[in-house]
Design an enzyme around this catalytic site. Sequence first.
Site, mmCIF file in Angstrom:
data_model
loop_
_atom_site.group_PDB
_atom_site.id
_atom_site.type_symbol
_atom_site.label_atom_id
_atom_site.label_comp_id
_atom_site.label_asym_id
_atom_site.label_seq_id
_atom_site.Cartn_x
_atom_site.Cartn_y
_atom_site.Cartn_z
ATOM 1 C CG ASP A 250 31.491 16.141 -5.043
ATOM 2 O OD1 ASP A 250 30.294 16.186 -5.376
ATOM 3 O OD2 ASP A 250 32.051 16.997 -4.323
ATOM 4 N NE ARG A 251 28.771 21.401 -9.986
ATOM 5 C CZ ARG A 251 27.602 21.982 -10.178
ATOM 6 N NH1 ARG A 251 26.864 21.668 -11.232
ATOM 7 N NH2 ARG A 251 27.144 22.882 -9.326
ATOM 8 C CG ASP A 252 29.262 22.185 -6.580
ATOM 9 O OD1 ASP A 252 29.715 22.574 -7.677
ATOM 10 O OD2 ASP A 252 28.050 22.013 -6.372
ATOM 11 C CG ASP A 379 33.652 18.410 -1.063
ATOM 12 O OD1 ASP A 379 32.796 17.644 -1.586
ATOM 13 O OD2 ASP A 379 33.403 19.588 -0.763
#
Length: 433
Positions: A250-252, A379
């Site tokens: 995942d990124r953010d 997250d």
Amino acid sequence: MIAVISAGGKGTRLGSLTREIPKALIPVAGREILARQLDELAASGASKVWLLTGHLGEAIEEFVRSRPVPVETEILRESEPLGTAGGLAALAGKIHEPFIFVYGDLVFSVDFTRMMRRHLECGASITLLAHPNSHPQDSDLIVAESSGLVRRLLGKKEPRQTYYANLVNAGAYILSPEVVRVVLPGLRSDFEKEIVPQFIEAGRVQAYRTSEYIKDMGTPERLDQVARDLTSGVVAARRLSRRQRAVFLDRDGTINRYVELLHRSEDLELLPGAAAAIRSLNASPYLCFVVSNQPVVARNLCSIEEVEETHRRLETLLGAEGAYLDDIRFCPHHPDSGYPGENPAYKIKCACRKPGTGMIEELAAAYNVDLSRSWMVGDTSMDIQTAVNAGMRSILVASGMRESPAKYAARPELHCADLAEAVDRLLGQAEMQ
Ligand SMILES: [Zn+2]
């Protein structure tokens, strides 16, 4: 399939190594580069290989005459140095179908049948092999659209945008026969500087992105690195004819600091330890991808181009620390329409928005990934649900949103503080298997 190896270069940067033997005959981990190339090309189904030779060409002639080689070869020797492209003119009238074109100083393990398929599908004149690397700041870059259409090649010394995609031209191509016809016989010319730009201008060049191993032997240091990679098995393991393992990130909140609805590239900041963790993945058997929901496009907070600029910043920041992503996918959609200011074109129900598995399945197909041996790290419970839906293992990190209560019921296999710990744990498990 037909292949052409350009083996006339002098290899001056390798110093005394190439005074008496041509670069193509330098042994790496006990086997000449040319012998390795012929093995690889034969494994991709090449039935004939043309060798364009020059400097110390008699040694190459002697090599293919005296040694068993896995494929038919024919030599065309230039009487004076013609640069990286000049020698191609000698193939005019001899080749009538798309062919592989590689430089003689490259060690690679590439499934060229996949690349040829892509070349034939997109109908380009030139398909160039493109890959991210650990030092984009001093590499020749490709500027391409998301479709793969190449807009320009940027030499390592040319000025570049502040943020750039980590997409490097590896020196391996599929060429259609019309490319040979524009090379003027008997004249010195440079393939990347004089021939490729003519076809870019005409919109006829495509980038084929791959995670496979390909490196040139330009310097003694690189020669040593490639010898280590051959011995450890990394070179062969990355060939896309073999099933791959991957970590989907995942990124953010996982790679970069969590910012609600991040939509300005300057707001993207790497989390501590994230680049080092991705560097560890790059050196491991795992490929490393980003899959990110970006409803900011559907909400009209920014455009697709601005999300791409944010990803150029991400790749530039990672590249500065020697880390790279094998590929990136994002979903610009959002299913709930009817809000003021929204972008209705993207307010749709799609298959790519996590916990949907569209992005993951697309990457798995493109890179021959075995999802049952792959991981998702994110997250939120949505990332974990995505992993379950795609049949992957999963790790929830506490470095981002820390949602409470969890939106989705799926449970992660492991809980970790951040990406650094997650990568340590999953690489530790890989060693035990
Ligand atoms: Zn979508």
